[in-house]
Design an enzyme around this catalytic site. Structure first.
Site, PDB file in Angstrom:
ATOM      1  N   HIS A 120     -37.618-102.499  -3.531  1.00  0.00           N
ATOM      2  CA  HIS A 120     -37.357-102.312  -4.963  1.00  0.00           C
ATOM      3  C   HIS A 120     -38.555-101.623  -5.643  1.00  0.00           C
ATOM      4  CE1 HIS A 120     -36.815-103.742  -9.223  1.00  0.00           C
ATOM      5  NE2 HIS A 120     -35.584-103.387  -8.935  1.00  0.00           N
ATOM      6  N   SER A 323     -23.478-108.616   3.563  1.00  0.00           N
ATOM      7  CA  SER A 323     -23.857-107.944   2.324  1.00  0.00           C
ATOM      8  C   SER A 323     -22.627-107.622   1.483  1.00  0.00           C
ATOM      9  CB  SER A 323     -24.608-106.650   2.654  1.00  0.00           C
ATOM     10  OG  SER A 323     -24.776-105.909   1.468  1.00  0.00           O
TER      11      SER A 323
HETATM   12  C1  LIG Z   1     -34.213-106.201  -3.760  1.00  0.00           C
HETATM   13  C2  LIG Z   1     -34.615-106.403  -5.186  1.00  0.00           C
HETATM   14  N1  LIG Z   1     -35.801-106.941  -5.450  1.00  0.00           N
HETATM   15  C3  LIG Z   1     -36.217-107.153  -6.716  1.00  0.00           C
HETATM   16  C4  LIG Z   1     -35.428-106.807  -7.776  1.00  0.00           C
HETATM   17  C5  LIG Z   1     -35.931-107.045  -9.165  1.00  0.00           C
HETATM   18  O1  LIG Z   1     -35.275-108.165  -9.679  1.00  0.00           O
HETATM   19  P1  LIG Z   1     -35.234-108.440 -11.260  1.00  0.00           P
HETATM   20  O2  LIG Z   1     -34.448-107.325 -11.851  1.00  0.00           O
HETATM   21  O3  LIG Z   1     -34.551-109.777 -11.322  1.00  0.00           O
HETATM   22  O4  LIG Z   1     -36.635-108.485 -11.740  1.00  0.00           O
HETATM   23  C6  LIG Z   1     -34.176-106.231  -7.553  1.00  0.00           C
HETATM   24  C7  LIG Z   1     -33.317-105.847  -8.682  1.00  0.00           C
HETATM   25  O5  LIG Z   1     -32.349-105.190  -8.576  1.00  0.00           O
HETATM   26  C8  LIG Z   1     -33.763-106.020  -6.228  1.00  0.00           C
HETATM   27  O6  LIG Z   1     -32.596-105.446  -5.950  1.00  0.00           O
END
Ligand SMILES: Cc1ncc(COP(=O)(O)O)c(C=O)c1O
Length: 383
Positions: A120, A323
């Protein structure tokens, strides 16, 4: 609260807009399947969970008792004794990831954080904020971290105590990094269990894997040191939030006693949302494990339905095991904008969430993708 007629109208218009778009979402992993109306009355109170819910706080209006229940629940879900764990309700997955990375950096201040290209976008920011060294790792065609590349780079860097940021469900393809294999390979290159930190970013899949019959390794029993999940994704919440769980002995290293609140400070935010704690509590109390299993089975079977419908039209759609994210070639802008799809490079995805009670919305999107397919990129070469 006194609002002018104009402002009242503005709110009314926004209310109508929200009603209309309540179930719009098929491109992002946000469940709209929740009802927290029995908690409305608590909006009268300024709930603030600053500090450690295990200890009494000088700020009386907190929902610590509920936070304790939430953390006990997630400790059990992620296979760690609640006495050996510590975590809290965060503002979202990003904060939980930052918390995990912060603990890791405090344990191994000179180490590098290794994360895959499919991670992310917020993790690059976390690395900057924490001023950590970092190293980007290649991925496989289905989005998992390339473990050959990981071990090669760890060796090249002569890294003694690597910090591994594992995706337990990537954003674009729901790919789950093989944390068993990562640990085997670390051992093979001479890195002992006490000499690496393994954080699991399980933003969406953290609430899927505990409820499927053959989950990929994801838990503390499988070797992770911390895990972050978003509360507003699979669980569903009107306020973005999340849950992070780590090993208690590691958290103690970052804990500081603060006289101003007569409490321990060991969270990223100071003041913390006491209402979202109530929501997470209500979510877990109102559904049994078997309810979650049914809900997740339903989402997984909708995702499989989408894959099969698209493939039947020669559109190379696919999904990773366990998934709810279905990947397919990026359609034209008309389609991805109309359906608010997330796109990345030549890929797009749809995500089946609990508010998709039937295939109606999915079929509308699939019909549009099929109609659009003449404009798709080279389907035959697309993974
Ligand atoms: C794999 C992954 N990690 C982290 C995040 C970030 O999460 P948040 O939007 O709850 O901060 C996301 C958001 O889409 C995600 O898909």
């Amino acid at each position: 609260m006194n609002l002018s007629a104009t402002h009242q109208e503005q709110l009314n218009n926004f209310w109508q807009y929200c009603l209309e778009h309540q179930y719009f979402n098929i491109g992002y992993p946000e469940s709209a399947d929740f009802d927290y109306s029995h908690l409305f009355k608590f909006l009268k109170f300024s709930l603030n969970n600053c500090g450690d819910w295990r200890e009494p706080s000088n700020y009386a209006l907190n929902s610590f008792d509920f936070e304790r229940d939430v953390l006990n629940y997630f400790s059990e879900l992620f296979h760690i004794d609640s006495e050996d764990s510590w975590g809290y309700v965060t503002n979202g997955g990003t904060e939980g990831n930052m918390f995990g990375c912060y603990i890791a950096r405090e344990l191994f201040p000179n180490s590098t954080l290794y994360y895959s290209k499919e991670t992310h976008y917020s993790v690059a920011k976390i690395v900057k904020l924490l001023r950590m060294k970092s190293c980007l790792i290649e991925t496989t065609a289905t989005g998992e971290i390339d473990i050959d590349d990981l071990t090669t780079k760890i060796k090249l860097n002569q890294e003694k105590q690597p910090i591994i940021f594992a995706n337990i469900g990537t954003t674009m393809s729901g790919a789950i990094d093989n944390i068993d294999e990562i640990q085997i390979r670390l051992k093979q290159i001479g890195i002992d269990r006490n000499d690496f930190y393994l954080h699991a970013d399980a933003a969406l899949s953290g609430m899927i894997l505990p409820f499927v019959s053959s989950p990929q390794p994801f838990s503390f029993a499988d070797g992770i040191d911390s895990i972050s999940v978003s509360g507003h994704k699979m669980i569903g919440s009107p306020i973005p939030c999340g849950i992070v769980v780590a090993r208690r002995k590691d958290v103690e290293r970052i804990s500081v006693d603060i006289d101003y609140i007569s409490a321990k400070d060991q969270t990223i935010s100071g003041s913390r949302n006491g209402h979202s704690v109530l929501m997470m509590w209500a979510a877990i109390q109102s559904k049994s494990a078997s309810d979650w299993r049914h809900s997740i089975e339903h989402c997984l079977s909708l995702a499989q339905y989408a894959v099969e419908r698209l493939q039947a039209e020669n559109i190379p759609a696919w999904r990773n095991p366990n998934s709810v994210t279905v990947v397919f070639p990026r359609p034209s802008e008309n389609v991805w904008r109309k359906f608010h799809l997330a796109i990345s490079g030549n890929k797009a995805h749809l995500i089946t969430m609990p508010h998709n009670k039937d295939t109606k919305k999915l079929d509308q999107l699939i019909d549009a993708i099929i109609l659009d397919q003449t404009t798709l990129p080279q389907c035959s070469t697309y993974v």
